[in-house]
Design a protein around this motif. Sequence first.
Motif, PDB file in Angstrom:
ATOM      1  N   VAL A   1      43.840  39.447  38.515  1.00 30.22           N
ATOM      2  CA  VAL A   1      45.154  38.875  38.941  1.00 30.22           C
ATOM      3  C   VAL A   1      45.989  39.807  39.658  1.00 30.22           C
ATOM      4  CG1 VAL A   1      47.245  38.098  38.052  1.00 30.22           C
ATOM      5  CG2 VAL A   1      45.252  37.614  36.443  1.00 30.22           C
ATOM      6  N   GLY A   2      46.504  39.477  40.662  1.00 30.67           N
ATOM      7  CA  GLY A   2      47.353  40.214  41.717  1.00 30.67           C
ATOM      8  C   GLY A   2      48.695  39.721  41.505  1.00 30.67           C
TER       9      GLY A   2
ATOM     10  N   MET B   1      43.812  49.901  35.810  1.00 30.94           N
ATOM     11  CA  MET B   1      42.454  49.245  36.057  1.00 30.94           C
ATOM     12  C   MET B   1      41.422  50.582  36.385  1.00 30.94           C
ATOM     13  SD  MET B   1      41.297  47.114  39.354  1.00 30.94           S
ATOM     14  CE  MET B   1      42.715  45.757  38.954  1.00 30.94           C
ATOM     15  N   PRO B   2      40.478  50.288  35.912  1.00 31.73           N
ATOM     16  CA  PRO B   2      39.440  51.485  36.080  1.00 31.73           C
ATOM     17  C   PRO B   2      39.348  51.789  37.522  1.00 31.73           C
ATOM     18  CG  PRO B   2      38.547  50.028  34.516  1.00 31.73           C
ATOM     19  CD  PRO B   2      39.680  49.269  35.084  1.00 31.73           C
TER      20      PRO B   2
ATOM     21  N   LEU C   1      39.307  38.144  43.566  1.00 36.34           N
ATOM     22  CA  LEU C   1      40.665  38.097  43.019  1.00 36.34           C
ATOM     23  C   LEU C   1      40.480  36.395  42.481  1.00 36.34           C
ATOM     24  CD1 LEU C   1      43.339  39.076  42.775  1.00 36.34           C
ATOM     25  CD2 LEU C   1      44.151  38.017  44.594  1.00 36.34           C
ATOM     26  N   ASP C   2      41.161  36.294  41.319  1.00 36.48           N
ATOM     27  CA  ASP C   2      41.110  34.949  40.717  1.00 36.48           C
ATOM     28  C   ASP C   2      42.589  34.126  41.000  1.00 36.48           C
ATOM     29  OD1 ASP C   2      38.458  34.621  39.571  1.00 36.48           O
ATOM     30  OD2 ASP C   2      39.231  36.050  38.182  1.00 36.48           O
ATOM     31  N   VAL C   3      43.526  35.199  40.836  1.00 33.38           N
ATOM     32  CA  VAL C   3      45.000  34.391  40.688  1.00 33.38           C
ATOM     33  C   VAL C   3      45.968  35.261  41.370  1.00 33.38           C
ATOM     34  CG1 VAL C   3      46.904  33.631  39.401  1.00 33.38           C
ATOM     35  CG2 VAL C   3      44.808  33.298  38.492  1.00 33.38           C
ATOM     36  N   CYS C   4      46.844  35.102  42.081  1.00 29.81           N
ATOM     37  CA  CYS C   4      47.857  35.910  42.742  1.00 29.81           C
ATOM     38  C   CYS C   4      49.282  35.374  42.803  1.00 29.81           C
ATOM     39  CB  CYS C   4      47.241  36.110  44.325  1.00 29.81           C
ATOM     40  SG  CYS C   4      48.463  36.781  45.503  1.00 29.81           S
TER      41      CYS C   4
ATOM     42  N   TRP D   1      44.192  43.892  36.391  1.00 30.01           N
ATOM     43  CA  TRP D   1      44.960  43.830  37.149  1.00 30.01           C
ATOM     44  C   TRP D   1      44.871  44.460  38.721  1.00 30.01           C
ATOM     45  CZ3 TRP D   1      48.786  40.612  35.789  1.00 30.01           C
ATOM     46  CH2 TRP D   1      48.998  40.101  34.476  1.00 30.01           C
ATOM     47  N   ALA D   2      45.022  43.647  39.646  1.00 32.45           N
ATOM     48  CA  ALA D   2      45.101  44.174  40.951  1.00 32.45           C
ATOM     49  C   ALA D   2      46.168  44.370  41.557  1.00 32.45           C
ATOM     50  CB  ALA D   2      44.213  43.146  42.016  1.00 32.45           C
TER      51      ALA D   2
END
Length: 356
Positions: A52-53, A1-2, A94-97, A76-77
């Motif tokens: 996405v985490g 991730m940047p 965040l959208d999904v974890c 990607w988080a």
Amino acid sequence: MPESTLTTIAATLSAALLLTSCTGATQSTVTGKELSDEKIPAAVSPDTTLTVGAPQLKVALELSGQIDKLPFTVEWANISGGPKCSEAFRAGALDVCSAAEIPSINAHWTGLDTKLVAAKFRKEPFRHPVYELGIAPGAGIRTLADLRGKKIAYSPGQAQGALVLRILERAGLTQEDVQLVELASTDDVYPTALGNGQVDAAPIGDVNVKRYLTKYGRTGGTTIKHGLRDDPEHLWALTDSVGDGQKSAAVRELITFWARAQIWIDKHPKEWVDGYYVKDQGLSREDGAYLVERNGHPDIPADWSGAIRRQQQTIDLLAKKQNREPFTADILFDRRYESVAAEALAGDGNGEGKTP
């Protein structure tokens, strides 16, 4: 991730922490937006982006050669689990974890609207729980009934906290029969608390079981099996995200890749030990092999009825023990996605189990 993306997420998480700290633990809110009648588009636009985490999923897709085949953009988080994901959801970062069962329940009670979009368990025969009850040297605890009057580590907002309440119920004990010591279950906090006598018992998971027994077994440290299932894993999404047309389609595609990744991990244990546990997590190969053996095989059900029943039991228990308002577990699940993972595996020639 940047780096710029990481900086943005970090800043928004800080703001979310401030917001969360101002939210009362017993706040009564309305969550559970109904999405069943909202159609998920048949195709996802490649311009769609999901944050996405799920660090483990990212590594699995890299090792299996699938990460570049995602038909949309993923940022990607490097976060997972309830507290951090809740903060990111609140910040809109965040959208999904990836998380267990408790975070979505606590989110509902604090006014955060989320949905569970995928479910995985450990396939029976159920060889190992995620957690065992660690017993401090000299605590004199050999059975669950021996917990009476003892100090037990307790984290109210985490899976370990709910497990403690379930263990007490199984033992025929109440919270008043023991001393609950509130400790956040992070890193090696619980094993250390056991080792120095701060608590008499604490749920410890996976590799910490091995490490605890290695370090303290000679002086009397032990573990006992609680006999309860504690293995739910979910993909957990912000309701605003799955309520968005293109993002809802991207989540569907993510679930198919997630399901295939679980099977790839199961069928490639050596590659998973080397690529994830050793290279990514910094564990020894011995610890990695131990975790693979404990984790068993994945059960990804096509029918969520059993998962919802178990979630309802947990909600009812927490509501009773923590003076919360009970609610219906169905509102936590976005059943538009119920069969997506199992259908992806069936299409690949893989079977899926049924979760009781």
